[in-house]
Write a protein that holds these residues in place. Structure first.
Motif, PDB file in Angstrom:
ATOM      1  N   SER A  41      16.293  19.372 125.822  1.00 41.93           N
ATOM      2  CA  SER A  41      15.455  19.115 126.996  1.00 41.93           C
ATOM      3  C   SER A  41      16.060  19.729 128.256  1.00 41.93           C
ATOM      4  CB  SER A  41      15.264  17.606 127.198  1.00 41.93           C
ATOM      5  OG  SER A  41      14.403  17.081 126.209  1.00 41.93           O
ATOM      6  N   MET A  42      17.380  19.618 128.402  1.00 43.91           N
ATOM      7  CA  MET A  42      18.032  20.175 129.578  1.00 43.91           C
ATOM      8  C   MET A  42      17.796  21.676 129.700  1.00 43.91           C
ATOM      9  SD  MET A  42      21.692  18.224 129.599  1.00 43.91           S
ATOM     10  CE  MET A  42      21.853  16.515 130.094  1.00 43.91           C
ATOM     11  N   ILE A  43      17.924  22.372 128.581  1.00 47.16           N
ATOM     12  CA  ILE A  43      17.760  23.821 128.607  1.00 47.16           C
ATOM     13  C   ILE A  43      16.286  24.201 128.676  1.00 47.16           C
ATOM     14  CG2 ILE A  43      18.229  25.966 127.373  1.00 47.16           C
ATOM     15  CD1 ILE A  43      20.681  24.500 128.565  1.00 47.16           C
ATOM     16  N   LYS A  44      15.473  23.544 127.901  1.00 48.85           N
ATOM     17  CA  LYS A  44      14.048  23.874 127.865  1.00 48.85           C
ATOM     18  C   LYS A  44      13.405  23.727 129.243  1.00 48.85           C
ATOM     19  CE  LYS A  44       9.724  22.605 125.564  1.00 48.85           C
ATOM     20  NZ  LYS A  44       9.091  21.744 124.507  1.00 48.85           N
ATOM     21  N   TYR A  45      13.750  22.649 129.950  1.00 48.82           N
ATOM     22  CA  TYR A  45      13.127  22.371 131.241  1.00 48.82           C
ATOM     23  C   TYR A  45      14.002  22.796 132.430  1.00 48.82           C
ATOM     24  CZ  TYR A  45       9.913  19.702 128.368  1.00 48.82           C
ATOM     25  OH  TYR A  45       8.991  19.328 127.410  1.00 48.82           O
ATOM     26  N   ASN A  46      15.092  23.512 132.131  1.00 52.03           N
ATOM     27  CA  ASN A  46      15.958  24.054 133.180  1.00 52.03           C
ATOM     28  C   ASN A  46      16.410  22.957 134.144  1.00 52.03           C
ATOM     29  OD1 ASN A  46      17.421  25.972 134.532  1.00 52.03           O
ATOM     30  ND2 ASN A  46      15.670  26.899 135.566  1.00 52.03           N
ATOM     31  N   ILE A  47      16.894  21.857 133.581  1.00 56.00           N
ATOM     32  CA  ILE A  47      17.342  20.717 134.379  1.00 56.00           C
ATOM     33  C   ILE A  47      18.454  21.116 135.350  1.00 56.00           C
ATOM     34  CG2 ILE A  47      18.536  18.486 134.249  1.00 56.00           C
ATOM     35  CD1 ILE A  47      15.600  18.331 133.459  1.00 56.00           C
ATOM     36  N   GLU A  48      19.319  22.017 134.941  1.00 64.47           N
ATOM     37  CA  GLU A  48      20.454  22.380 135.772  1.00 64.47           C
ATOM     38  C   GLU A  48      20.014  22.968 137.114  1.00 64.47           C
ATOM     39  OE1 GLU A  48      24.900  23.839 134.668  1.00 64.47           O
ATOM     40  OE2 GLU A  48      23.243  25.032 133.884  1.00 64.47           O
ATOM     41  N   ALA A  49      18.842  23.614 137.131  1.00 64.95           N
ATOM     42  CA  ALA A  49      18.345  24.202 138.377  1.00 64.95           C
ATOM     43  C   ALA A  49      17.976  23.132 139.405  1.00 64.95           C
ATOM     44  CB  ALA A  49      17.138  25.085 138.094  1.00 64.95           C
ATOM     45  N   LEU A  50      17.786  21.890 138.956  1.00 66.25           N
ATOM     46  CA  LEU A  50      17.423  20.797 139.856  1.00 66.25           C
ATOM     47  C   LEU A  50      18.647  20.080 140.413  1.00 66.25           C
ATOM     48  CD1 LEU A  50      14.526  19.272 137.723  1.00 66.25           C
ATOM     49  CD2 LEU A  50      14.316  20.817 139.679  1.00 66.25           C
ATOM     50  N   LEU A  51      19.833  20.502 139.995  1.00 64.13           N
ATOM     51  CA  LEU A  51      21.058  19.800 140.369  1.00 64.13           C
ATOM     52  C   LEU A  51      21.838  20.591 141.409  1.00 64.13           C
ATOM     53  CD1 LEU A  51      22.222  18.813 136.775  1.00 64.13           C
ATOM     54  CD2 LEU A  51      20.910  17.407 138.389  1.00 64.13           C
ATOM     55  N   ALA A 330      28.538  30.816 125.962  1.00 62.69           N
ATOM     56  CA  ALA A 330      28.645  32.189 126.457  1.00 62.69           C
ATOM     57  C   ALA A 330      30.075  32.699 126.432  1.00 62.69           C
ATOM     58  CB  ALA A 330      28.098  32.280 127.878  1.00 62.69           C
ATOM     59  N   GLY A 331      31.055  31.789 126.316  1.00 64.13           N
ATOM     60  CA  GLY A 331      32.442  32.203 126.234  1.00 64.13           C
ATOM     61  C   GLY A 331      32.842  32.690 124.854  1.00 64.13           C
ATOM     62  N   CYS A 332      31.956  32.498 123.871  1.00 58.22           N
ATOM     63  CA  CYS A 332      32.233  32.975 122.511  1.00 58.22           C
ATOM     64  C   CYS A 332      31.839  34.448 122.407  1.00 58.22           C
ATOM     65  CB  CYS A 332      31.439  32.147 121.498  1.00 58.22           C
ATOM     66  SG  CYS A 332      31.550  32.783 119.805  1.00 58.22           S
ATOM     67  N   LYS A 333      32.749  35.278 121.972  1.00 52.99           N
ATOM     68  CA  LYS A 333      32.487  36.722 121.926  1.00 52.99           C
ATOM     69  C   LYS A 333      31.450  37.096 120.874  1.00 52.99           C
ATOM     70  CE  LYS A 333      36.518  37.676 118.954  1.00 52.99           C
ATOM     71  NZ  LYS A 333      37.796  38.425 118.876  1.00 52.99           N
ATOM     72  N   GLY A 346      28.185  29.560 112.305  1.00 57.05           N
ATOM     73  CA  GLY A 346      28.482  28.138 112.177  1.00 57.05           C
ATOM     74  C   GLY A 346      27.230  27.304 112.342  1.00 57.05           C
ATOM     75  N   ALA A 347      27.373  25.995 112.081  1.00 53.35           N
ATOM     76  CA  ALA A 347      26.222  25.101 112.113  1.00 53.35           C
ATOM     77  C   ALA A 347      25.615  24.975 113.501  1.00 53.35           C
ATOM     78  CB  ALA A 347      26.624  23.727 111.583  1.00 53.35           C
ATOM     79  N   ALA A 348      26.421  25.150 114.561  1.00 57.39           N
ATOM     80  CA  ALA A 348      25.893  25.007 115.917  1.00 57.39           C
ATOM     81  C   ALA A 348      24.851  26.071 116.244  1.00 57.39           C
ATOM     82  CB  ALA A 348      27.023  25.060 116.938  1.00 57.39           C
ATOM     83  N   MET A 349      24.861  27.178 115.503  1.00 60.79           N
ATOM     84  CA  MET A 349      23.834  28.197 115.666  1.00 60.79           C
ATOM     85  C   MET A 349      22.781  28.102 114.561  1.00 60.79           C
ATOM     86  SD  MET A 349      22.783  30.738 117.624  1.00 60.79           S
ATOM     87  CE  MET A 349      24.014  31.690 118.529  1.00 60.79           C
ATOM     88  N   SER A 357      22.291  27.356 119.114  1.00 58.26           N
ATOM     89  CA  SER A 357      20.918  27.718 118.774  1.00 58.26           C
ATOM     90  C   SER A 357      19.966  27.428 119.922  1.00 58.26           C
ATOM     91  CB  SER A 357      20.484  26.941 117.525  1.00 58.26           C
ATOM     92  OG  SER A 357      19.109  27.133 117.255  1.00 58.26           O
ATOM     93  N   ILE A 358      20.135  26.272 120.560  1.00 57.15           N
ATOM     94  CA  ILE A 358      19.273  25.891 121.675  1.00 57.15           C
ATOM     95  C   ILE A 358      19.406  26.885 122.826  1.00 57.15           C
ATOM     96  CG2 ILE A 358      18.867  24.130 123.446  1.00 57.15           C
ATOM     97  CD1 ILE A 358      19.806  22.059 121.304  1.00 57.15           C
ATOM     98  N   LEU A 359      20.644  27.177 123.199  1.00 56.65           N
ATOM     99  CA  LEU A 359      20.870  28.097 124.306  1.00 56.65           C
ATOM    100  C   LEU A 359      20.375  29.503 123.983  1.00 56.65           C
ATOM    101  CD1 LEU A 359      24.365  26.887 125.486  1.00 56.65           C
ATOM    102  CD2 LEU A 359      22.307  26.942 126.882  1.00 56.65           C
ATOM    103  N   TYR A 360      20.583  29.933 122.756  1.00 50.51           N
ATOM    104  CA  TYR A 360      20.130  31.266 122.363  1.00 50.51           C
ATOM    105  C   TYR A 360      18.610  31.362 122.446  1.00 50.51           C
ATOM    106  CZ  TYR A 360      19.484  35.508 119.605  1.00 50.51           C
ATOM    107  OH  TYR A 360      19.122  36.766 119.186  1.00 50.51           O
ATOM    108  N   ASN A 361      17.944  30.350 121.919  1.00 46.84           N
ATOM    109  CA  ASN A 361      16.487  30.402 121.847  1.00 46.84           C
ATOM    110  C   ASN A 361      15.804  30.196 123.196  1.00 46.84           C
ATOM    111  OD1 ASN A 361      16.090  30.919 119.058  1.00 46.84           O
ATOM    112  ND2 ASN A 361      16.612  28.803 118.579  1.00 46.84           N
ATOM    113  N   TYR A 362      16.382  29.354 124.038  1.00 43.97           N
ATOM    114  CA  TYR A 362      15.709  29.018 125.294  1.00 43.97           C
ATOM    115  C   TYR A 362      16.212  29.781 126.511  1.00 43.97           C
ATOM    116  CZ  TYR A 362      13.109  25.124 123.291  1.00 43.97           C
ATOM    117  OH  TYR A 362      12.243  24.368 122.548  1.00 43.97           O
TER     118      TYR A 362
END
Length: 376
Positions: A41-51, A330-333, A346-349, A357-362
């Protein structure tokens, strides 16, 4: 209904909460959301931009698929390759790699008996329909799914289904949170706890955790409003230096949680040490079958593989550092190049609830702008 801060939950919107956060915060804070559903939800709705820029959101280990260690997948593979065994699993485990980097789906493609199910109760139906064959359920999850496995095991015992067993990789969240925030390298200031987990556990474990770690913990849901309210309550406590537990998801989470579900869970399972992928062993953070139900333990019923398979990729997946807040994806090469949802390291992707996976897709572009260092 009103939150602890006095907000009317029916009248205050996300923008209003955003303004309150900006008016409240005058320092820099790192807040970890524990659950992959919250991350989505945070990534999909760009919550960070509201902070305000001083708040950094950090992604925690709240995806049971992501924290399941490769040796469990190795064991699952060894069972699936047994000609007399059918492995039963949820679909999100099919793309998770073992220690050689190969997913379960790759083994099914070459003839291993692996079936996707949608509920632990489906395992009962498979086993009851073919009592001449052994079925093993790959039981992965947190406190949300453990009661369902417990019910299925009790029902198998009641129905005298002897050809069904469970390969368990079950985790409890509070011990992992304590281990992460107690590590000075993580610099986590506050926690957003997962509402669906707390709907089972209730608030008390988290009150003890907040007191022990001196961190504010806010129980939140998964909609943008829920998350923003959780962030506001967390920053409010951080600003005044009074850590506690606040429930921003009262419409779902009762103070005492789901007592019946916990009773069922602890009737069948008992606490144990558990290995979290990329994090290591955490004392008291797992669940294992009690002695009265050990006939359903696949590890006791079958000779299992004990040596790791050879990793042919030669690539290291730093998901453990990411899930502890020590690194952003993003720190992973390999992020977005050698490691994508189509070809995960890995499972996180690999899973839809994994942070990579979430960050990559959204928001691959936004992920590249996130920082690892503590602000200031």
């Amino acid at each position: 209904m009103k939150s602890d801060s006095g907000f009317s939950m029916s009248s205050v919107g996300v923008d209003a909460i955003s303004r309150c956060i900006r008016q409240t915060v005058d320092r820099q804070w790192r807040i970890m959301e524990v659950c992959g559903g919250q991350t989505r939800s945070m990534i999909k709705y760009n919550i960070e931009a509201l902070l305000p820029p001083g708040i950094e959101l950090v992604h925690g280990p709240g995806c049971p698929v992501c924290v399941t260690p490769p040796h469990v997948m190795d064991t699952a593979v060894s069972l699936a390759e047994n000609s007399g065994v059918t492995l039963l699993t949820f679909g999100d485990m099919m793309r998770v790699p073992d220690s050689s980097g190969k997913p379960l789906s790759g083994y099914r493609g070459r003839g291993s008996s692996i079936k996707i199910i949608y509920s632990p109760l489906d395992a009962l139906d498979f086993a009851a329909a073919d009592r001449g064959r052994d079925f093993v359920m790959l039981a992965v999850g947190f406190e949300t799914t453990a009661p369902l496995y417990a019910f299925a095991i009790e029902e198998a015992q009641r129905r005298d289904i002897k050809n069904l067993s469970f390969l368990t990789s079950l985790f409890t969240v509070p011990a992992a949170i304590e281990a992460i925030v107690s590590d000075p390298a993580t610099c986590i200031d506050g926690i957003l706890a997962a509402g669906h987990v707390c709907a089972i556990t209730g608030e008390e474990e988290y009150r003890a955790l907040s007191e022990k770690t001196s961190r504010p913990i806010v129980i939140t849901g998964f909609e943008p409003y829920d998350i923003m309210l959780g962030i506001y309550l967390c920053t409010e406590m951080l600003q005044c230096g009074k850590p506690a537990v606040r429930n921003a998801y009262g419409r779902v989470v009762a103070k005492s949680g789901n007592i019946a579900a916990r009773q069922a869970m602890y009737k069948v399972f008992e606490p144990c040490n558990a290995v979290w992928q990329g994090i290591g062993e955490i004392a008291g953070s797992g669940l294992k079958l009690r002695k009265e139900f050990e006939q359903f333990d696949a590890a006791r019923r079958f000779p299992l593989k004990t040596t790791a398979m050879r990793d042919e990729t030669g690539l290291y997946c730093p998901a453990g550092e990411i899930m502890q807040g020590k690194m952003q994806p993003a720190g992973c090469k390999y992020f977005g190049s050698e490691c994508t949802p189509e070809a995960p390291l890995g499972a996180a992707m690999a899973t839809a609830e994994g942070v990579c996976s979430i960050l990559y897709n959204y928001s691959t572009a936004r992920a590249g702008k996130r920082t690892v260092a503590r602000p200031g």
